[in-house]
Design a protein around this motif. Structure first.
Motif, PDB file in Angstrom:
ATOM      1  N   GLU A 155       3.420   4.537 -14.989  1.00 17.37           N
ATOM      2  CA  GLU A 155       3.475   4.104 -13.960  1.00 17.37           C
ATOM      3  C   GLU A 155       4.133   2.671 -14.643  1.00 17.37           C
ATOM      4  O   GLU A 155       4.453   2.507 -13.794  1.00 17.37           O
ATOM      5  CB  GLU A 155       2.265   4.185 -13.333  1.00 17.37           C
ATOM      6  CG  GLU A 155       2.593   4.513 -11.748  1.00 17.37           C
ATOM      7  CD  GLU A 155       3.530   5.310 -11.459  1.00 17.37           C
ATOM      8  OE1 GLU A 155       4.526   5.118  -9.996  1.00 17.37           O
ATOM      9  OE2 GLU A 155       4.200   6.305 -12.121  1.00 17.37           O
TER      10      GLU A 155
ATOM     11  N   ASN B  94      -4.760   5.090  -6.209  1.00 19.98           N
ATOM     12  CA  ASN B  94      -5.842   5.713  -4.365  1.00 19.98           C
ATOM     13  C   ASN B  94      -4.809   7.072  -4.412  1.00 19.98           C
ATOM     14  O   ASN B  94      -5.386   8.173  -4.214  1.00 19.98           O
ATOM     15  CB  ASN B  94      -4.947   5.006  -3.678  1.00 19.98           C
ATOM     16  CG  ASN B  94      -6.138   3.653  -4.162  1.00 19.98           C
ATOM     17  OD1 ASN B  94      -7.316   3.747  -4.206  1.00 19.98           O
ATOM     18  ND2 ASN B  94      -6.042   2.751  -2.821  1.00 19.98           N
ATOM     19  N   GLU B  95      -3.299   7.237  -4.635  1.00 16.83           N
ATOM     20  CA  GLU B  95      -2.780   8.550  -4.339  1.00 16.83           C
ATOM     21  C   GLU B  95      -3.029  10.071  -5.232  1.00 16.83           C
ATOM     22  O   GLU B  95      -3.070  10.680  -5.107  1.00 16.83           O
ATOM     23  CB  GLU B  95      -1.381   8.248  -3.785  1.00 16.83           C
ATOM     24  CG  GLU B  95      -0.848   7.274  -2.860  1.00 16.83           C
ATOM     25  CD  GLU B  95       0.600   7.344  -2.386  1.00 16.83           C
ATOM     26  OE1 GLU B  95       1.452   7.668  -3.083  1.00 16.83           O
ATOM     27  OE2 GLU B  95       0.860   6.189  -2.166  1.00 16.83           O
ATOM     28  N   GLU B  96      -3.115   9.135  -6.429  1.00 14.26           N
ATOM     29  CA  GLU B  96      -2.889  10.327  -7.847  1.00 14.26           C
ATOM     30  C   GLU B  96      -4.219  10.958  -8.028  1.00 14.26           C
ATOM     31  O   GLU B  96      -4.538  12.214  -8.386  1.00 14.26           O
ATOM     32  CB  GLU B  96      -2.439   9.940  -8.904  1.00 14.26           C
ATOM     33  CG  GLU B  96      -2.251  10.306 -10.208  1.00 14.26           C
ATOM     34  CD  GLU B  96      -1.500  11.227 -10.181  1.00 14.26           C
ATOM     35  OE1 GLU B  96      -1.030  12.117 -10.970  1.00 14.26           O
ATOM     36  OE2 GLU B  96      -0.187  11.069  -9.071  1.00 14.26           O
ATOM     37  N   TYR B  97      -5.239  10.441  -7.747  1.00 12.80           N
ATOM     38  CA  TYR B  97      -6.103  10.552  -8.105  1.00 12.80           C
ATOM     39  C   TYR B  97      -7.825  10.897  -6.209  1.00 12.80           C
ATOM     40  O   TYR B  97      -8.460  11.212  -7.335  1.00 12.80           O
ATOM     41  CB  TYR B  97      -7.411   9.752  -8.949  1.00 12.80           C
ATOM     42  CG  TYR B  97      -6.300   9.786 -10.117  1.00 12.80           C
ATOM     43  CD1 TYR B  97      -6.506  10.740 -11.365  1.00 12.80           C
ATOM     44  CD2 TYR B  97      -5.650   8.857 -10.479  1.00 12.80           C
ATOM     45  CE1 TYR B  97      -5.232  10.391 -12.532  1.00 12.80           C
ATOM     46  CE2 TYR B  97      -5.043   8.106 -11.888  1.00 12.80           C
ATOM     47  CZ  TYR B  97      -4.373   9.585 -12.438  1.00 12.80           C
ATOM     48  OH  TYR B  97      -3.703   9.051 -13.652  1.00 12.80           O
ATOM     49  N   ASN B  98      -7.094  10.380  -5.436  1.00 12.12           N
ATOM     50  CA  ASN B  98      -8.138  10.918  -4.716  1.00 12.12           C
ATOM     51  C   ASN B  98      -9.388  10.488  -4.528  1.00 12.12           C
ATOM     52  O   ASN B  98     -10.259  11.517  -4.350  1.00 12.12           O
ATOM     53  CB  ASN B  98      -7.937  11.945  -4.530  1.00 12.12           C
ATOM     54  CG  ASN B  98      -7.638  12.685  -3.056  1.00 12.12           C
ATOM     55  OD1 ASN B  98      -7.941  11.638  -1.691  1.00 12.12           O
ATOM     56  ND2 ASN B  98      -8.426  13.913  -3.438  1.00 12.12           N
TER      57      ASN B  98
ATOM     58  N   GLU C 285      -0.461  -4.591  -5.443  1.00 14.02           N
ATOM     59  CA  GLU C 285      -0.521  -3.199  -5.168  1.00 14.02           C
ATOM     60  C   GLU C 285      -0.380  -1.564  -5.293  1.00 14.02           C
ATOM     61  O   GLU C 285      -0.564  -0.391  -5.009  1.00 14.02           O
ATOM     62  CB  GLU C 285       0.890  -3.898  -3.398  1.00 14.02           C
ATOM     63  CG  GLU C 285       0.526  -2.721  -2.284  1.00 14.02           C
ATOM     64  CD  GLU C 285       1.047  -3.291  -0.846  1.00 14.02           C
ATOM     65  OE1 GLU C 285       0.673  -2.819  -0.455  1.00 14.02           O
ATOM     66  OE2 GLU C 285       1.453  -4.263  -1.369  1.00 14.02           O
ATOM     67  N   GLU C 286       1.786  -2.079  -6.160  1.00 15.68           N
ATOM     68  CA  GLU C 286       2.411  -0.644  -6.552  1.00 15.68           C
ATOM     69  C   GLU C 286       0.711   0.198  -7.186  1.00 15.68           C
ATOM     70  O   GLU C 286       0.804   1.643  -6.467  1.00 15.68           O
ATOM     71  CB  GLU C 286       3.725  -0.494  -7.200  1.00 15.68           C
ATOM     72  CG  GLU C 286       4.167  -1.651  -6.373  1.00 15.68           C
ATOM     73  CD  GLU C 286       4.286  -3.096  -6.251  1.00 15.68           C
ATOM     74  OE1 GLU C 286       4.957  -3.562  -6.155  1.00 15.68           O
ATOM     75  OE2 GLU C 286       3.216  -3.481  -6.546  1.00 15.68           O
TER      76      GLU C 286
ATOM     77  N   GLN D 114      -2.019  -0.381  -7.853  1.00 13.96           N
ATOM     78  CA  GLN D 114      -3.304   0.379  -7.068  1.00 13.96           C
ATOM     79  C   GLN D 114      -2.919   1.457  -5.995  1.00 13.96           C
ATOM     80  O   GLN D 114      -3.342   2.530  -5.840  1.00 13.96           O
ATOM     81  CB  GLN D 114      -3.490  -0.667  -6.256  1.00 13.96           C
ATOM     82  CG  GLN D 114      -4.480  -1.771  -6.760  1.00 13.96           C
ATOM     83  CD  GLN D 114      -5.493  -2.894  -5.891  1.00 13.96           C
ATOM     84  OE1 GLN D 114      -4.933  -3.262  -4.707  1.00 13.96           O
ATOM     85  NE2 GLN D 114      -6.253  -3.542  -6.679  1.00 13.96           N
ATOM     86  N   ASN D 115      -2.349   1.480  -5.617  1.00 13.24           N
ATOM     87  CA  ASN D 115      -1.632   2.561  -4.455  1.00 13.24           C
ATOM     88  C   ASN D 115      -1.578   4.320  -5.370  1.00 13.24           C
ATOM     89  O   ASN D 115      -1.627   5.356  -4.609  1.00 13.24           O
ATOM     90  CB  ASN D 115       0.025   2.248  -3.424  1.00 13.24           C
ATOM     91  CG  ASN D 115      -0.432   1.895  -3.010  1.00 13.24           C
ATOM     92  OD1 ASN D 115      -1.414   1.375  -2.032  1.00 13.24           O
ATOM     93  ND2 ASN D 115       0.468   1.029  -1.948  1.00 13.24           N
ATOM     94  N   PHE D 116      -0.774   3.467  -6.089  1.00 11.43           N
ATOM     95  CA  PHE D 116      -0.427   5.080  -7.648  1.00 11.43           C
ATOM     96  C   PHE D 116      -2.110   5.559  -7.659  1.00 11.43           C
ATOM     97  O   PHE D 116      -2.377   7.021  -7.273  1.00 11.43           O
ATOM     98  CB  PHE D 116      -0.044   4.318  -8.831  1.00 11.43           C
ATOM     99  CG  PHE D 116       0.237   5.667 -10.039  1.00 11.43           C
ATOM    100  CD1 PHE D 116       0.848   7.605  -9.250  1.00 11.43           C
ATOM    101  CD2 PHE D 116      -0.685   5.512 -10.761  1.00 11.43           C
ATOM    102  CE1 PHE D 116       1.281   7.913 -10.874  1.00 11.43           C
ATOM    103  CE2 PHE D 116      -1.090   6.306 -11.280  1.00 11.43           C
ATOM    104  CZ  PHE D 116       0.157   7.491 -11.512  1.00 11.43           C
TER     105      PHE D 116
END
Length: 283
Positions: free
Chosen positions: A56, A271-275, A264-265, A267-269
């Motif tokens: 990513e 958080n969203e990918e691995y929940n 931030e990009e 970190q967001n990935f």
């Protein structure tokens, strides 16, 4: 004859000019990266989530003039050997306690933490019981044979109230022999390679299996939902880091890699990918 001499002189001037330009390029590479140049970084990683996170980050690094090559590994031993041998510029798979243990066991390993990226909470998995409270007297607990994980696991079990460790023991270095209270007489087995733990769980061996989130994810498990208990990410010292050879932590490309992975990009990935199965950090 005069024409031949003039031609030779012209050729000599051209050769010297070319050499000067070549030296300019080489000298530029020794300092800061020149505008428009590309630096290649070879980074070793385990498949999930490390290689996925690096994948990513590739386009973000490319924008900063860094070409990233990812080399994937299935275990915890070979990535450090490859780094020490100079086959990698960095690796991304381990925690600081594991790195320190590896350096104690291998005198030629001179590694440095270039920056923490994320935490992977360890989970307690069981196909027989739905909570830690349900574990019976004499239950078999299967965990990794990686000594650096033992203190982490035992500290978690102590926090959950299943055991008590010897007073004054360094939690991260605690071993099974440091257990002084074990009300349920839990039986610990620590002879399995970390990568095989999901298979042990799938085969319904033991009463509970402690699995690192990266191996759980790689095996198709959901570390935020499937465990009957999970390690708290709060004040957790087991951050997964970018590891480099001593002296390379100040390398501009390595610093950029860490900066991008903490962006931030990314970190967001995460958080969203691995929940919640993988938790980003910024230090």
């Amino acid at each position: 004859m005069k024409k031949l001499v003039s031609l030779l002189a012209l050729l000599l001037v051209l050769v010297l000019a070319a050499c000067g330009q070549q030296n300019e390029v080489e000298n530029t590479g020794e300092g800061e990266q020149a505008e428009g140049e590309t630096t290649k970084l070879v980074v070793g990683a385990t498949n999930v989530p490390h290689a996925e996170v690096l994948e990513e980050a590739k386009p973000l690094l490319e924008e900063k003039g860094i070409e990233l090559e990812i080399v994937t590994f299935q275990d915890y031993i070979l990535p450090n050997k490859a780094l020490a041998d100079g086959e990698l510029d960095a690796n991304y798979f381990q925690t600081v306690p594991y790195m320190e243990l590896q350096m104690k066991e291998n005198e030629d390993y001179k590694f440095v933490n270039a920056g923490g990226i994320h935490i992977e909470p360890i989970g307690v998995y069981s196909q027989k019981y739905k909570s830690l409270e349900e574990l019976p007297e004499g239950a078999t607990i299967i965990m990794s044979n990686s000594v650096s994980d033992h203190g982490r696991i035992l500290s978690m079990l102590e926090e959950k109230g299943l055991i008590k460790l010897k007073e004054g023991v360094e939690k991260s270095a605690a071993q099974i022999g440091d257990i002084v209270e074990n009300p349920k007489n839990l039986q610990f087995e620590a002879e399995v390679d970390a990568g095989l733990l999901p298979k042990i769980y799938e085969n319904n061996e033991g009463d509970a299996v402690l699995i690192n989130a990266n191996y759980a994810l790689d095996a198709g498990l959901n570390p935020s939902e499937d465990p009957i208990a999970i390690e708290s990410p709060e004040n957790n010292p087991y951050v997964n880091i970018i590891t480099v050879n001593e002296g390379d932590e100040n390398n501009e490309a390595i610093q950029t890699l860490v900066e991008v992975l903490r962006s931030e990009e990314i970190q967001n990935f995460i958080n969203e990918e691995y929940n919640g199965s993988v938790v980003p950090v910024t230090k």
